[in-house]
Motif scaffolding. Structure first.
Motif, PDB file in Angstrom:
ATOM      1  N   LEU A   1       8.998   0.395   2.466  1.00  0.00           N
ATOM      2  CA  LEU A   1       9.648  -0.364   3.060  1.00  0.00           C
ATOM      3  C   LEU A   1       8.699  -1.624   3.519  1.00  0.00           C
ATOM      4  O   LEU A   1       9.224  -2.705   3.212  1.00  0.00           O
ATOM      5  N   ILE A   2       7.453  -1.321   3.791  1.00  0.00           N
ATOM      6  CA  ILE A   2       6.434  -2.600   3.877  1.00  0.00           C
ATOM      7  C   ILE A   2       6.265  -3.075   2.686  1.00  0.00           C
ATOM      8  O   ILE A   2       6.254  -4.392   2.702  1.00  0.00           O
ATOM      9  N   PHE A   3       6.242  -2.500   1.624  1.00  0.00           N
ATOM     10  CA  PHE A   3       5.917  -3.077   0.196  1.00  0.00           C
ATOM     11  C   PHE A   3       7.170  -4.070  -0.184  1.00  0.00           C
ATOM     12  O   PHE A   3       6.783  -5.209  -0.403  1.00  0.00           O
ATOM     13  N   PHE A   4       8.268  -3.665   0.047  1.00  0.00           N
ATOM     14  CA  PHE A   4       9.450  -4.238  -0.273  1.00  0.00           C
ATOM     15  C   PHE A   4       9.633  -5.467   0.659  1.00  0.00           C
ATOM     16  O   PHE A   4      10.195  -6.859   0.462  1.00  0.00           O
ATOM     17  N   MET A   5       9.385  -5.320   1.918  1.00  0.00           N
ATOM     18  CA  MET A   5       9.472  -6.410   3.049  1.00  0.00           C
ATOM     19  C   MET A   5       8.441  -7.621   2.874  1.00  0.00           C
ATOM     20  O   MET A   5       8.695  -8.690   3.242  1.00  0.00           O
TER      21      MET A   5
END
Length: 113
Positions: free
Chosen positions: A19-23
């Protein structure tokens, strides 16, 4: 394997990292819109706008000096441009502008006061 208490924690951690990566990609794409610029072009400010943002805090609202800071209204444009780009030789004033065009715009505005 069915009763391993670590599996839910590992799955939650993997989901959080993903989630952090895509955000982070979404945030990088929205960088210009956060500045109010959605066209991808830079917005040029007038010499008056730059002077109001950079100079009045030290030299006063009318640029006629404030406290121990000298008056700069009406000074020679070349002198103002040099100080805005390089700062003062004594170090009392830091260089406040990096762009030659901005420095020229500010110098033209202040020298015309």
């Amino acid at each position: 394997m069915r009763n391993n208490p670590l599996i839910p924690y590992v799955l939650i951690m993997a989901f959080g990292i993903g989630l952090i990566f895509f955000m982070s990609f979404e945030g990088a794409a929205d960088k210009n819109s956060a500045d109010g610029d959605t066209s991808g072009e830079t917005v040029e400010l007038s010499g008056e706008d730059i002077a109001k943002a950079s100079c009045i805090s030290c030299h006063g609202g009318d640029l006629n000096g404030q406290g121990s800071m000298p008056a700069i209204a009406g000074l020679d444009a070349d002198h103002i441009k040099d100080f805005a780009l390089n700062g003062s030789p004594s170090g009392a004033m830091p260089s406040i502008l990096k762009s030659e065009a901005e420095a020229q715009a500010v110098a033209d505005y202040i020298s015309g006061l």
